[in-house]
Design a protein around this motif. Structure first.
Motif, short mmCIF file in Angstrom:
data_model
loop_
_atom_site.label_atom_id
_atom_site.label_comp_id
_atom_site.label_asym_id
_atom_site.label_seq_id
_atom_site.Cartn_x
_atom_site.Cartn_y
_atom_site.Cartn_z
N ALA A 93 0.94 -1.31 -0.06
CA ALA A 93 -0.12 0.14 0.01
C ALA A 93 0.73 1.18 0.03
O ALA A 93 1.85 1.44 0.76
CB ALA A 93 -0.72 -0.06 1.21
N LYS A 94 0.71 2.00 -1.10
CA LYS A 94 1.63 3.06 -1.18
C LYS A 94 1.54 4.14 -0.17
O LYS A 94 2.52 4.62 0.41
CB LYS A 94 1.19 3.82 -2.47
CG LYS A 94 2.12 5.30 -2.90
CD LYS A 94 2.51 5.00 -4.30
CE LYS A 94 3.58 6.04 -4.41
NZ LYS A 94 4.85 6.17 -4.07
N SER A 95 0.48 4.30 0.50
CA SER A 95 0.10 5.44 1.47
C SER A 95 0.93 4.88 2.91
O SER A 95 1.57 5.82 3.42
CB SER A 95 -1.39 5.68 1.79
OG SER A 95 -1.82 4.38 2.29
N ILE A 96 0.98 3.76 3.14
CA ILE A 96 1.53 3.13 4.20
C ILE A 96 3.00 3.28 4.19
O ILE A 96 3.68 3.61 5.10
CB ILE A 96 1.01 1.75 4.78
CG1 ILE A 96 -0.48 1.76 5.05
CG2 ILE A 96 1.94 1.23 5.68
CD1 ILE A 96 -1.09 0.69 5.15
N GLN A 101 8.02 5.80 5.35
CA GLN A 101 9.41 6.38 4.66
C GLN A 101 9.69 7.79 5.33
O GLN A 101 10.64 8.08 5.87
CB GLN A 101 9.41 6.24 3.29
CG GLN A 101 9.94 5.18 2.65
CD GLN A 101 9.69 5.08 1.28
OE1 GLN A 101 9.11 5.85 0.56
NE2 GLN A 101 10.42 4.09 0.62
N LYS A 102 8.40 8.69 5.39
CA LYS A 102 8.59 9.95 5.77
C LYS A 102 8.95 10.16 7.31
O LYS A 102 9.81 10.74 7.74
CB LYS A 102 7.05 10.63 5.66
CG LYS A 102 7.04 11.19 4.22
CD LYS A 102 5.78 11.67 3.99
CE LYS A 102 5.30 12.34 2.70
NZ LYS A 102 4.15 12.80 2.28
N PHE A 103 8.26 9.06 7.97
CA PHE A 103 8.68 9.05 9.37
C PHE A 103 10.30 8.84 9.49
O PHE A 103 10.83 9.31 10.52
CB PHE A 103 7.88 8.03 10.20
CG PHE A 103 8.34 7.76 11.76
CD1 PHE A 103 8.25 8.42 12.73
CD2 PHE A 103 9.25 6.53 11.96
CE1 PHE A 103 8.62 8.34 14.01
CE2 PHE A 103 9.50 6.33 13.01
CZ PHE A 103 9.35 7.06 14.11
N ILE A 108 15.44 9.95 11.46
CA ILE A 108 16.77 9.69 11.28
C ILE A 108 17.60 10.91 10.67
O ILE A 108 18.92 11.44 11.17
CB ILE A 108 17.21 8.64 10.65
CG1 ILE A 108 16.47 7.33 11.41
CG2 ILE A 108 18.60 8.49 10.13
CD1 ILE A 108 16.75 6.07 10.46
N PHE A 109 17.00 11.50 9.75
CA PHE A 109 17.86 12.72 8.88
C PHE A 109 17.43 14.24 9.52
O PHE A 109 17.88 15.02 8.87
CB PHE A 109 17.87 12.52 7.50
CG PHE A 109 18.56 11.39 7.12
CD1 PHE A 109 19.89 11.15 7.14
CD2 PHE A 109 17.70 10.07 6.54
CE1 PHE A 109 20.62 9.91 6.87
CE2 PHE A 109 18.40 8.99 6.23
CZ PHE A 109 19.63 8.95 6.32
N ARG A 110 16.36 14.22 10.13
CA ARG A 110 15.72 15.38 10.69
C ARG A 110 15.61 16.31 9.24
O ARG A 110 15.58 17.52 9.48
CB ARG A 110 16.71 16.30 11.53
CG ARG A 110 17.00 15.46 12.85
CD ARG A 110 15.75 15.81 13.85
NE ARG A 110 16.14 15.31 15.24
CZ ARG A 110 15.59 14.52 15.86
NH1 ARG A 110 14.44 14.19 15.56
NH2 ARG A 110 16.01 14.17 17.18
N GLY A 111 15.09 15.61 8.39
CA GLY A 111 14.45 16.41 7.07
C GLY A 111 13.18 17.14 7.32
O GLY A 111 12.50 16.73 8.37
N LYS A 112 13.00 18.12 6.62
CA LYS A 112 11.69 18.77 6.57
C LYS A 112 10.46 17.66 6.28
O LYS A 112 10.78 17.29 5.07
CB LYS A 112 11.59 19.99 5.88
CG LYS A 112 12.74 20.91 6.42
CD LYS A 112 12.59 22.35 5.73
CE LYS A 112 13.56 23.14 6.56
NZ LYS A 112 13.68 24.52 5.74
N ARG A 113 9.53 17.85 6.81
CA ARG A 113 8.19 16.92 6.50
C ARG A 113 7.53 17.52 5.20
O ARG A 113 7.37 18.88 5.02
CB ARG A 113 7.14 17.11 7.68
CG ARG A 113 7.52 16.01 8.51
CD ARG A 113 6.56 15.92 9.74
NE ARG A 113 6.83 15.03 10.70
CZ ARG A 113 6.01 14.20 11.41
NH1 ARG A 113 4.86 14.38 11.25
NH2 ARG A 113 6.59 13.42 12.22
N GLU A 114 7.26 16.81 4.22
CA GLU A 114 6.48 17.30 3.11
C GLU A 114 5.10 16.90 3.18
O GLU A 114 4.94 15.86 3.73
CB GLU A 114 7.24 16.40 1.85
CG GLU A 114 8.59 16.84 1.36
CD GLU A 114 9.47 15.34 1.57
OE1 GLU A 114 8.91 14.62 1.14
OE2 GLU A 114 10.60 15.49 1.89
N GLU A 115 4.30 18.02 3.12
CA GLU A 115 2.84 17.80 3.63
C GLU A 115 2.20 17.57 2.10
O GLU A 115 2.57 17.79 1.00
CB GLU A 115 2.48 19.37 4.12
CG GLU A 115 3.01 19.52 5.22
CD GLU A 115 2.94 18.76 6.36
OE1 GLU A 115 1.85 18.11 6.59
OE2 GLU A 115 3.89 18.42 7.07
#
Length: 115
Positions: A93-96, A101-103, A108-115
């Motif tokens: 399931a792509k959404s899961i 992956q975003k989490f 881990i990398f403290r990346g900015k969340r893409e909304e």
């Protein structure tokens, strides 16, 4: 007049300082990423231990209710089998996958969340 050798020496020193700053920044980021990965592994280990003890508790509780030890453990095992089958069917399931992956990217990398 400006001495060419002094200018070259100054430029070399500036480059050396810049290289050292970049090295320090990379090592700091690397240590930060490793510490967050270690923390994530530690959290996963404790989560597994909590799940294990809660599973035993549920199995013994169900055993008490059904007056049969093996039935309590059987039902807990069937519950985990059901969860496994559910995860197996939802693995693509792509959404899961995207949310997981975003989490991980953010944690881990403290990346900015893409909304």
């Amino acid at each position: 007049m400006l001495n060419i050798s002094e200018i070259i020496q100054t430029i070399k020193q500036l480059i050396d300082v810049r290289v050292q700053l970049v090295k320090d920044e990379i090592s700091e980021q690397f240590a930060s990423v490793l510490s967050r990965i270690f923390l994530l592994l530690l959290m996963a280990t404790f989560s597994v231990m909590i799940l294990l003890f809660l599973s035993f508790s549920l199995a013994f509780y169900l055993s008490e209710l059904m007056y049969s030890t093996y039935k309590g453990f059987l039902y807990v095992g069937l519950l985990y089998l059901l969860v496994f089958v559910l995860i197996y069917f939802l693995k693509d399931a792509k959404s899961i996958v995207d949310s997981f992956q975003k989490f991980l990217k953010h944690f881990i990398f403290r990346g900015k969340r893409e909304e």
